[in-house]
Each structure stands twice: as structure tokens, then as C-alpha cells.
Design a protein around this motif. Structure first.
Motif, PDB file in Angstrom:
ATOM      1  N   GLY A 130      14.017 -50.159 -57.840  1.00 44.82           N
ATOM      2  CA  GLY A 130      14.093 -51.608 -57.975  1.00 44.82           C
ATOM      3  C   GLY A 130      13.121 -52.097 -59.032  1.00 44.82           C
ATOM      4  N   GLY A 131      13.009 -53.403 -59.161  1.00 48.67           N
ATOM      5  CA  GLY A 131      12.053 -53.964 -60.103  1.00 48.67           C
ATOM      6  C   GLY A 131      10.630 -53.551 -59.756  1.00 48.67           C
ATOM      7  N   SER A 132       9.809 -53.323 -60.788  1.00 46.29           N
ATOM      8  CA  SER A 132       8.455 -52.819 -60.592  1.00 46.29           C
ATOM      9  C   SER A 132       7.435 -53.816 -61.109  1.00 46.29           C
ATOM     10  CB  SER A 132       8.269 -51.471 -61.315  1.00 46.29           C
ATOM     11  OG  SER A 132       9.232 -50.522 -60.883  1.00 46.29           O
ATOM     12  N   GLU A 133       6.297 -53.863 -60.422  1.00 38.79           N
ATOM     13  CA  GLU A 133       5.137 -54.639 -60.860  1.00 38.79           C
ATOM     14  C   GLU A 133       4.054 -53.665 -61.293  1.00 38.79           C
ATOM     15  OE1 GLU A 133       3.927 -57.102 -57.663  1.00 38.79           O
ATOM     16  OE2 GLU A 133       5.828 -58.189 -57.517  1.00 38.79           O
ATOM     17  N   VAL A 134       3.549 -53.835 -62.516  1.00 36.89           N
ATOM     18  CA  VAL A 134       2.580 -52.902 -63.085  1.00 36.89           C
ATOM     19  C   VAL A 134       1.294 -53.659 -63.397  1.00 36.89           C
ATOM     20  CG1 VAL A 134       2.126 -51.198 -64.879  1.00 36.89           C
ATOM     21  CG2 VAL A 134       4.473 -51.594 -64.094  1.00 36.89           C
ATOM     22  N   GLU A 135       0.162 -53.072 -62.995  1.00 38.66           N
ATOM     23  CA  GLU A 135      -1.155 -53.638 -63.281  1.00 38.66           C
ATOM     24  C   GLU A 135      -2.001 -52.597 -63.999  1.00 38.66           C
ATOM     25  OE1 GLU A 135      -2.912 -54.948 -59.672  1.00 38.66           O
ATOM     26  OE2 GLU A 135      -1.457 -56.564 -59.325  1.00 38.66           O
ATOM     27  N   MET A 136      -2.649 -53.026 -65.088  1.00 38.43           N
ATOM     28  CA  MET A 136      -3.520 -52.161 -65.868  1.00 38.43           C
ATOM     29  C   MET A 136      -4.962 -52.619 -65.670  1.00 38.43           C
ATOM     30  SD  MET A 136      -1.445 -50.053 -67.519  1.00 38.43           S
ATOM     31  CE  MET A 136      -2.624 -49.463 -68.718  1.00 38.43           C
ATOM     32  N   SER A 137      -5.872 -51.651 -65.562  1.00 35.61           N
ATOM     33  CA  SER A 137      -7.282 -51.990 -65.381  1.00 35.61           C
ATOM     34  C   SER A 137      -8.150 -50.867 -65.923  1.00 35.61           C
ATOM     35  CB  SER A 137      -7.591 -52.251 -63.910  1.00 35.61           C
ATOM     36  OG  SER A 137      -7.354 -51.078 -63.145  1.00 35.61           O
ATOM     37  N   LYS A 140     -14.011 -47.555 -62.607  1.00 33.88           N
ATOM     38  CA  LYS A 140     -13.742 -46.873 -61.342  1.00 33.88           C
ATOM     39  C   LYS A 140     -13.399 -47.858 -60.226  1.00 33.88           C
ATOM     40  CE  LYS A 140     -16.709 -42.912 -62.408  1.00 33.88           C
ATOM     41  NZ  LYS A 140     -17.886 -42.101 -61.990  1.00 33.88           N
ATOM     42  N   ASP A 141     -13.921 -49.059 -60.328  1.00 34.45           N
ATOM     43  CA  ASP A 141     -13.641 -50.089 -59.325  1.00 34.45           C
ATOM     44  C   ASP A 141     -12.526 -51.033 -59.741  1.00 34.45           C
ATOM     45  OD1 ASP A 141     -15.720 -49.062 -57.770  1.00 34.45           O
ATOM     46  OD2 ASP A 141     -17.215 -50.345 -58.748  1.00 34.45           O
ATOM     47  N   LYS A 142     -11.851 -50.724 -60.826  1.00 38.32           N
ATOM     48  CA  LYS A 142     -10.747 -51.559 -61.342  1.00 38.32           C
ATOM     49  C   LYS A 142     -11.213 -52.999 -61.582  1.00 38.32           C
ATOM     50  CE  LYS A 142      -7.633 -48.948 -58.338  1.00 38.32           C
ATOM     51  NZ  LYS A 142      -6.571 -49.052 -57.289  1.00 38.32           N
ATOM     52  N   ASP A 143     -12.426 -53.149 -62.046  1.00 37.30           N
ATOM     53  CA  ASP A 143     -12.994 -54.488 -62.188  1.00 37.30           C
ATOM     54  C   ASP A 143     -12.684 -55.141 -63.533  1.00 37.30           C
ATOM     55  OD1 ASP A 143     -14.448 -52.551 -63.433  1.00 37.30           O
ATOM     56  OD2 ASP A 143     -16.423 -53.334 -62.888  1.00 37.30           O
ATOM     57  N   ILE A 144     -12.149 -54.376 -64.501  1.00 35.60           N
ATOM     58  CA  ILE A 144     -11.775 -54.931 -65.803  1.00 35.60           C
ATOM     59  C   ILE A 144     -10.258 -55.009 -65.881  1.00 35.60           C
ATOM     60  CG2 ILE A 144     -11.999 -54.730 -68.289  1.00 35.60           C
ATOM     61  CD1 ILE A 144     -14.620 -55.218 -66.816  1.00 35.60           C
ATOM     62  N   ASP A 145      -9.743 -56.208 -65.970  1.00 39.27           N
ATOM     63  CA  ASP A 145      -8.297 -56.432 -65.958  1.00 39.27           C
ATOM     64  C   ASP A 145      -7.744 -56.304 -67.371  1.00 39.27           C
ATOM     65  OD1 ASP A 145      -5.731 -57.098 -65.333  1.00 39.27           O
ATOM     66  OD2 ASP A 145      -6.119 -59.228 -65.004  1.00 39.27           O
ATOM     67  N   PHE A 146      -6.751 -55.412 -67.541  1.00 36.77           N
ATOM     68  CA  PHE A 146      -6.074 -55.246 -68.831  1.00 36.77           C
ATOM     69  C   PHE A 146      -4.706 -55.926 -68.846  1.00 36.77           C
ATOM     70  CE2 PHE A 146      -8.379 -51.136 -70.338  1.00 36.77           C
ATOM     71  CZ  PHE A 146      -9.490 -51.913 -70.639  1.00 36.77           C
ATOM     72  N   GLY A 147      -4.384 -56.680 -67.826  1.00 40.06           N
ATOM     73  CA  GLY A 147      -3.116 -57.396 -67.788  1.00 40.06           C
ATOM     74  C   GLY A 147      -2.090 -56.742 -66.884  1.00 40.06           C
ATOM     75  N   SER A 148      -0.991 -57.414 -66.694  1.00 40.96           N
ATOM     76  CA  SER A 148       0.097 -56.921 -65.840  1.00 40.96           C
ATOM     77  C   SER A 148       1.439 -57.290 -66.453  1.00 40.96           C
ATOM     78  CB  SER A 148      -0.016 -57.513 -64.433  1.00 40.96           C
ATOM     79  OG  SER A 148       0.063 -58.921 -64.477  1.00 40.96           O
ATOM     80  N   THR A 149       2.492 -56.633 -65.968  1.00 40.85           N
ATOM     81  CA  THR A 149       3.842 -56.890 -66.462  1.00 40.85           C
ATOM     82  C   THR A 149       4.852 -56.454 -65.403  1.00 40.85           C
ATOM     83  OG1 THR A 149       5.364 -56.529 -68.316  1.00 40.85           O
ATOM     84  CG2 THR A 149       4.119 -54.633 -67.548  1.00 40.85           C
ATOM     85  N   ASN A 150       6.122 -56.759 -65.623  1.00 37.28           N
ATOM     86  CA  ASN A 150       7.217 -56.383 -64.729  1.00 37.28           C
ATOM     87  C   ASN A 150       8.214 -55.514 -65.475  1.00 37.28           C
ATOM     88  OD1 ASN A 150       6.212 -57.926 -62.544  1.00 37.28           O
ATOM     89  ND2 ASN A 150       7.177 -59.776 -63.353  1.00 37.28           N
ATOM     90  N   LEU A 151       8.773 -54.534 -64.771  1.00 40.85           N
ATOM     91  CA  LEU A 151       9.787 -53.651 -65.334  1.00 40.85           C
ATOM     92  C   LEU A 151      11.081 -53.803 -64.559  1.00 40.85           C
ATOM     93  CD1 LEU A 151       7.721 -50.348 -65.807  1.00 40.85           C
ATOM     94  CD2 LEU A 151       8.143 -52.152 -67.486  1.00 40.85           C
ATOM     95  N   ALA A 152      12.183 -53.696 -65.268  1.00 41.83           N
ATOM     96  CA  ALA A 152      13.499 -53.789 -64.630  1.00 41.83           C
ATOM     97  C   ALA A 152      13.801 -52.501 -63.871  1.00 41.83           C
ATOM     98  CB  ALA A 152      14.574 -54.054 -65.680  1.00 41.83           C
ATOM     99  N   GLY A 153      14.663 -52.603 -62.863  1.00 42.62           N
ATOM    100  CA  GLY A 153      15.060 -51.427 -62.101  1.00 42.62           C
ATOM    101  C   GLY A 153      15.944 -50.500 -62.918  1.00 42.62           C
ATOM    102  N   PHE A 154      16.048 -49.266 -62.493  1.00 46.63           N
ATOM    103  CA  PHE A 154      16.861 -48.277 -63.207  1.00 46.63           C
ATOM    104  C   PHE A 154      17.302 -47.194 -62.232  1.00 46.63           C
ATOM    105  CE2 PHE A 154      12.550 -46.767 -63.319  1.00 46.63           C
ATOM    106  CZ  PHE A 154      12.631 -45.404 -63.195  1.00 46.63           C
TER     107      PHE A 154
END
Length: 241
Positions: A130-137, A140-154
Motif C-alpha cells: 500500500g501507500g508508504s510514509e517515509v521519514e529521514m533523519s 543515533k537518537d533520530k534528533d535531526i530531521d531530514f524531511g519526509s515523503t509519501n510513496l505510491a503502492g506497488f
């Protein structure tokens, strides 16, 4: 004198007097009366028997269904030999990575390009996502946010490999001491990066589909140097959705 005694009045016997010379007649004792209970105390045998039959029938039915399910699962597992999908963090690069100090603070402007490899090792089963939600950081504590995006299902055919292209960007305010450290780690390639994907995965075979399950795929926890040498494997966990 005898005449006087003859004329003496006879004494009256007191009430309830019993002559001891008269034999006592014993009558048979009446049998004890049976205690009659109100209708509410009577046992309802028919209703109790009906409930017992229903309970036994339900237990037998559940046992039969459980046995059928276990046999079906065993046949499915032996016939299809299902294997979970395999995810690898294929690559991660930066379109740009800038740290700028302004009058109102320190800003991190970053844009990433990431590829995640997905493999379907099954020979008879097809996966559909299904559709996916992706988060980049980073960190080690994921404290720096590199943004997020959505991917279509396949849909992924059997014995297939798919490479997911993920692009994110973010411009955020960071602490004054964090900006220079991030820039130094970026140049030395010892920055720890993380990719987290939330999606759903279902199984398909000849048009028959099994309801998809929510999964959480975590890739990363490694430095940029490690990514230049190998593709670390991602971990998959079921989500409590």
C-alpha cells in the motif's frame, strides 16, 4: 356410722385424670408430612440439560474449526514455503547540505536522495504494498530531521527486486552548536543516517489476496562510510495499528 359413709358424696375426678387401671391404647403414628417447596426452588432439569448440550456443541465446533485451521495453515506453509520480503538500504546521497548562520539562528538546509532495495524471495507468491510514509533523519537518537515523503503502492511479482526512490528535503532551525558538528560529520562521512518506512504488505496468489498487514521497516543506524562499502539489511516489525 356405715350409713353415714354410704351417704357421703362421691369426689369428682379432676379434668384430664387418667385411671391407671385402664390400659392405654396406642394408635399408629401418622407418617411425617413431606415439606412442600415453592416452585422457585425446583430444579429446572430440562433447561439445564439444554444449556449443557449447547455448551458441549460449541466446544466441539470450536475444536473442529481449530483443527481445520491448523491443517490448512500446515498445507499452505508446506506448499508455498512463504518467505518475508527483504529490504536493504541501497544508497543515500545528498543533493545539497548547507549550514548557514543568520541573525535569528543557525539553519540546516538539506535534500536527500535515497534508494531502498526490496526483494520478493518467494517462487509462488506475489506481494502487494500500500501507500508508504517515509521519514529521514540523522543521529543515533533520530534528533535531526531530514524531511519526509509519501510513496505510491506497488505490486511485486515473485522472485522480483524493486528499487524504491526516495527524495526528501527540509530547512530547519538547529542549535548553534549542532550546525558545525553536523557539517563536520557530513564532510568526514561519519554521520549516522536513518530511514523509516511505514507501509502495508499483502500476499496474492492467482487472484486470491490475503488482507495486508501494517509493517514498520527501519533502515540505517549506520554511517555514510558504511553505506559506501555495503548495503545494510533493514529490520521489519509489525505495527500495532
Amino acid at each position: 356410722m356405715a350409713d353415714v359413709q354410704k351417704g357421703k358424696p362421691t369426689l369428682q375426678k379432676p379434668p384430664g385424670y387418667k385411671d391407671p387401671t385402664v390400659p392405654v391404647q396406642r394408635y399408629p403414628r401418622a407418617p411425617p408430612r413431606k415439606l412442600v417447596l415453592p416452585p422457585s426452588f425446583h430444579q429446572k432439569k430440562k433447561r439445564r440439560s439444554f444449556r449443557r448440550i449447547c455448551c458441549c456443541s460449541f466446544c466441539i465446533l470450536m475444536l473442529i474449526l481449530t483443527i481445520i485451521f491448523l491443517i490448512s495453515f500446515a498445507v499452505f506453509y508446506l506448499w508455498f514455503d512463504p518467505k518475508a520480503p527483504v529490504f536493504h538500504l541501497q544508497s543515500l546521497s545528498f543533493r545539497h547540505f548547507n549550514v548557514s548562520v543568520k541573525t535569528d539562528g543557525t539553519y540546516l538546509n538539506v535534500a536527500t536522495l535515497t534508494r531502498v532495495e526490496v526483494r520478493n524471495p518467494n517462487e509462488k507468491l506475489t506481494y502487494y504494498y500500500g501507500g508508504s510514509e517515509v521519514e529521514m533523519s540523522a543521529g543515533k537518537d533520530k534528533d535531526i530531521d531530514f524531511g519526509s515523503t509519501n510513496l505510491a503502492g506497488f505490486t511485486q511479482a515473485k522472485n522480483n527486486m524493486t528499487s524504491l526512490k526516495i527524495e526528501t528535503k527540509n530547512n530547519q532551525l538547529v542549535e548553534d552548536g549542532v550546525g558545525p558538528r553536523l557539517m563536520s560529520r557530513y564532510k568526514n562521512k561519519d554521520m549516522v543516517v536513518n530511514v523509516e518506512v511505514r507501509t502495508t504488505v499483502g500476499v496474492e496468489w492467482n487472484g486470491w489476496k490475503i488482507r495486508p498487514l501494517g509493517v514498520n521497516v527501519f533502515c540505517g543506524g549506520v554511517t555514510l562510510k558504511t553505506l559506501n562499502r555495503e548495503m545494510p539489511r533493514c529490520t521489519i516489525n509489525l505495527l500495532k495499528w
